[in-house]
Scaffold this motif. Structure first.
Motif, PDB file in Angstrom:
ATOM      1  N   GLY A 151       0.834  -1.197   0.000  1.00 10.26           N
ATOM      2  CA  GLY A 151       0.000   0.000   0.000  1.00 10.26           C
ATOM      3  C   GLY A 151       0.864   1.239   0.000  1.00 10.26           C
ATOM      4  N   PRO A 152       0.236   2.408  -0.105  1.00  9.13           N
ATOM      5  CA  PRO A 152       1.007   3.653  -0.153  1.00  9.13           C
ATOM      6  C   PRO A 152       1.622   3.973   1.211  1.00  9.13           C
ATOM      7  N   ILE A 153       2.815   4.541   1.163  1.00 13.06           N
ATOM      8  CA  ILE A 153       3.503   4.957   2.385  1.00 13.06           C
ATOM      9  C   ILE A 153       3.800   6.441   2.246  1.00 13.06           C
ATOM     10  N   SER A 154       3.285   7.228   3.181  1.00 12.78           N
ATOM     11  CA  SER A 154       3.429   8.690   3.094  1.00 12.78           C
ATOM     12  C   SER A 154       4.863   9.119   3.399  1.00 12.78           C
ATOM     13  N   ALA A 155       5.189  10.332   2.984  1.00  8.81           N
ATOM     14  CA  ALA A 155       6.510  10.907   3.259  1.00  8.81           C
ATOM     15  C   ALA A 155       6.730  11.019   4.772  1.00  8.81           C
ATOM     16  N   LYS A 156       5.677  11.375   5.493  1.00  6.50           N
ATOM     17  CA  LYS A 156       5.774  11.476   6.952  1.00  6.50           C
ATOM     18  C   LYS A 156       6.121  10.118   7.558  1.00  6.50           C
ATOM     19  N   SER A 157       5.458   9.058   7.086  1.00  4.94           N
ATOM     20  CA  SER A 157       5.763   7.716   7.591  1.00  4.94           C
ATOM     21  C   SER A 157       7.209   7.341   7.289  1.00  4.94           C
ATOM     22  N   TRP A 158       7.654   7.621   6.057  1.00  2.00           N
ATOM     23  CA  TRP A 158       9.043   7.319   5.694  1.00  2.00           C
ATOM     24  C   TRP A 158      10.015   8.063   6.621  1.00  2.00           C
ATOM     25  N   LEU A 159       9.758   9.347   6.857  1.00  4.93           N
ATOM     26  CA  LEU A 159      10.649  10.142   7.702  1.00  4.93           C
ATOM     27  C   LEU A 159      10.729   9.572   9.110  1.00  4.93           C
ATOM     28  N   PHE A 160       9.570   9.309   9.706  1.00  4.62           N
ATOM     29  CA  PHE A 160       9.582   8.849  11.088  1.00  4.62           C
ATOM     30  C   PHE A 160      10.044   7.398  11.218  1.00  4.62           C
ATOM     31  N   LEU A 161       9.821   6.581  10.205  1.00  4.30           N
ATOM     32  CA  LEU A 161      10.383   5.226  10.225  1.00  4.30           C
ATOM     33  C   LEU A 161      11.897   5.273  10.054  1.00  4.30           C
ATOM     34  N   LEU A 162      12.388   6.204   9.244  1.00  7.80           N
ATOM     35  CA  LEU A 162      13.831   6.405   9.115  1.00  7.80           C
ATOM     36  C   LEU A 162      14.429   6.812  10.462  1.00  7.80           C
ATOM     37  N   LEU A 166      17.066   4.712  12.757  1.00  5.40           N
ATOM     38  CA  LEU A 166      18.337   5.254  13.248  1.00  5.40           C
ATOM     39  C   LEU A 166      18.420   5.154  14.770  1.00  5.40           C
ATOM     40  N   GLY A 167      17.311   5.442  15.441  1.00  2.00           N
ATOM     41  CA  GLY A 167      17.274   5.307  16.899  1.00  2.00           C
ATOM     42  C   GLY A 167      17.479   3.868  17.342  1.00  2.00           C
ATOM     43  N   THR A 168      16.837   2.932  16.623  1.00  2.00           N
ATOM     44  CA  THR A 168      17.005   1.517  16.949  1.00  2.00           C
ATOM     45  C   THR A 168      18.456   1.098  16.775  1.00  2.00           C
ATOM     46  N   GLY A 169      19.050   1.496  15.664  1.00  2.00           N
ATOM     47  CA  GLY A 169      20.458   1.145  15.417  1.00  2.00           C
ATOM     48  C   GLY A 169      21.370   1.690  16.501  1.00  2.00           C
ATOM     49  N   ALA A 170      21.173   2.947  16.859  1.00  2.00           N
ATOM     50  CA  ALA A 170      21.992   3.553  17.912  1.00  2.00           C
ATOM     51  C   ALA A 170      21.769   2.838  19.245  1.00  2.00           C
ATOM     52  N   SER A 171      20.520   2.523  19.548  1.00  4.20           N
ATOM     53  CA  SER A 171      20.196   1.820  20.786  1.00  4.20           C
ATOM     54  C   SER A 171      20.873   0.450  20.829  1.00  4.20           C
ATOM     55  N   TRP A 172      20.779  -0.287  19.723  1.00  2.00           N
ATOM     56  CA  TRP A 172      21.379  -1.627  19.674  1.00  2.00           C
ATOM     57  C   TRP A 172      22.895  -1.558  19.810  1.00  2.00           C
ATOM     58  N   LEU A 173      23.535  -0.593  19.143  1.00  3.20           N
ATOM     59  CA  LEU A 173      24.991  -0.453  19.264  1.00  3.20           C
ATOM     60  C   LEU A 173      25.383  -0.186  20.718  1.00  3.20           C
TER      61      LEU A 173
END
Length: 142
Positions: free
Chosen positions: A61-72, A76-83
């Motif tokens: 389905g369609p993914i909005s620009a807002k969704s892309w931004l906040f998922l990005l 990044l937060g998940t990656g930093a947290s895991w590191l």
């Protein structure tokens, strides 16, 4: 499957606890950042297989620009947290690292109030305070 958020939250806690134990053993003898990469690749492959197996990958389905931004940003937060988490597990005992990591519960509550307009009840605030106190009590060496 049930749509109860409580069940999924409990399962999340169980898997997070197992993750801490498995990661503590798995990070022994290797670089913590490499361990994080290995874990990330496994998560990526597993989720891809699940999406293909359930047919969710073929029609996202369609993914909005807002969704892309906040998922990005979330990624990044998940990656930093895991590191940081794997580095902490490499350096310290899981029984102390995990409770401090769970201060994220307190931060989610505070960020939820500040940025999402959420309003915990009096019992909610009491629980948040107890989680904070518990993490501090566990982490402070006697």
């Amino acid at each position: 499957m049930t749509s109860s958020w409580q069940l999924w939250a409990i399962l999340s806690a169980v898997f997070a606890a197992l993750t801490a134990i498995f990661a503590k053993v798995g990070v022994e003898g290797i670089n913590s950042d490499l361990a994080t990469l290995i874990r990330t690749v496994i998560v990526l492959i597993t989720l891809t297989l699940i999406l293909f197996a359930t047919g969710q990958f073929s029609h996202p389905g369609p993914i909005s620009a807002k969704s892309w931004l906040f998922l990005l940003l979330s990624g990044l937060g998940t990656g930093a947290s895991w590191l940081c988490y794997f580095r902490a597990l490499k350096l310290g005992p899981a029984t102390l690292v995990a409770p401090i990591d769970k201060l994220s519960v307190v931060l989610v509550a505070l960020f939820g109030v500040a940025f999402l307009g959420e309003r915990p009840s009096l019992n909610g605030w009491l629980g948040i305070a107890l989680i904070s106190a518990g993490a501090v009590l566990i982490a402070v060496k006697s």
